[in-house]
Design an enzyme around this catalytic site. Sequence first.
Site, PDB file in Angstrom:
ATOM      1  CG  ASP A 168      48.847  38.238  30.977  1.00  0.00           C
ATOM      2  OD1 ASP A 168      47.875  38.561  30.265  1.00  0.00           O
ATOM      3  OD2 ASP A 168      48.955  37.112  31.509  1.00  0.00           O
ATOM      4  CD  GLU A 169      45.824  37.804  34.421  1.00  0.00           C
ATOM      5  OE1 GLU A 169      44.854  38.483  34.799  1.00  0.00           O
ATOM      6  OE2 GLU A 169      45.701  36.696  33.876  1.00  0.00           O
ATOM      7  CB  ALA A 170      46.744  45.416  32.574  1.00  0.00           C
ATOM      8  CD  GLN A 171      43.299  41.517  35.746  1.00  0.00           C
ATOM      9  OE1 GLN A 171      43.582  41.865  34.605  1.00  0.00           O
ATOM     10  NE2 GLN A 171      43.354  40.250  36.127  1.00  0.00           N
TER      11      GLN A 171
ATOM     12  CB  CYS B 144      27.216  33.767  28.785  1.00  0.00           C
ATOM     13  SG  CYS B 144      26.397  33.227  30.295  1.00  0.00           S
TER      14      CYS B 144
ATOM     15  CE  LYS C 291      41.721  38.790  30.200  1.00  0.00           C
ATOM     16  NZ  LYS C 291      40.730  37.699  30.226  1.00  0.00           N
TER      17      LYS C 291
ATOM     18  CE1 TYR D 210      36.574  35.774  41.167  1.00  0.00           C
ATOM     19  CE2 TYR D 210      38.514  34.378  41.066  1.00  0.00           C
ATOM     20  CZ  TYR D 210      37.808  35.401  41.661  1.00  0.00           C
ATOM     21  OH  TYR D 210      38.336  36.054  42.751  1.00  0.00           O
TER      22      TYR D 210
ATOM     23  CG  MET E 224      38.093  35.480  34.338  1.00  0.00           C
ATOM     24  SD  MET E 224      37.880  34.610  35.891  1.00  0.00           S
ATOM     25  CE  MET E 224      38.943  33.197  35.655  1.00  0.00           C
TER      26      MET E 224
ATOM     27  CB  CYS F 221      25.292  37.224  29.376  1.00  0.00           C
ATOM     28  SG  CYS F 221      23.943  36.234  30.067  1.00  0.00           S
TER      29      CYS F 221
END
Length: 191
Positions: free
Chosen positions: A85-88, A143, A15, A176, A11, A180
Site C-alpha cells: 500500500d502507499e507505494a508512492q 473531481c 486503493k 489534499y 486520493m 481534475c
Amino acid sequence: MAQLYFRYGAMNASKSIQLLTVAHNYEQSGKKVVVFTPAVDDRYGVGKVASRVGISREAIPISEETDLYQIVEAESVKPHCVLVDEAQFISRHHVDQLVRIVDKLGIPVIVYGLLKNFKNELFPGSAALLCEADKVEEIKTVCVYCNKKATHILKFKNGQPVYSGETIEIAGNDTYSSVCRKHYYTPPVVE
C-alpha cells in the site's frame, strides 16, 4: 506466471480498500498473503493499512533499510501474493526487490499508490513502478468540484491552494483533494 501490478489513482479512489479486499479474498481461500506499507505513512499507526471506510489490518512497515525480497524469501510458507500500500513512498531499490520477488520467487506482487504529488510531479516510487510493472492499472475517482475524472491532487494551507512546499506531508482530506486538471490550475474561489 507471476507479474508486478501497479494500481494507481488519486486520493479517495479506493486503493487501500481494494488492497484489503484482495488480501481478504486470498485468505478466505486459505492462501497466504504478505502485506507491506511504508513506515512514513503513520496516519493510522506504523505498519497499518487502513481505509477511510474504517477497515484496517496490520502490515510489515517499510523503512529505507527494509529488504522486501529477503522478508518474503524467509517466509516459512511461500505466500501466494505480496501486496504493498502507499507505494508512492517506496524507493527505487524497493521496486527492484519487488521485481525480484516476481521474477525469482514466482510470486505475484500488487502495489497500490498515488501516481503524482501535489506539485504535479511523479513520486519516485511511482516513476520506478511505471518503468518496471508488467501491468499498470488506473483506479478512477471523480473531481471534488465536478464530475470529471480526478487526475491531480490539490494541496491546501489555511484553505488556500498551494503548489510548492514539502512534497511529503502525511495528511487527509482537509489538506489534499482529488481534482481534475481544470480545477487543479483554476480551483473555485472559497469565500
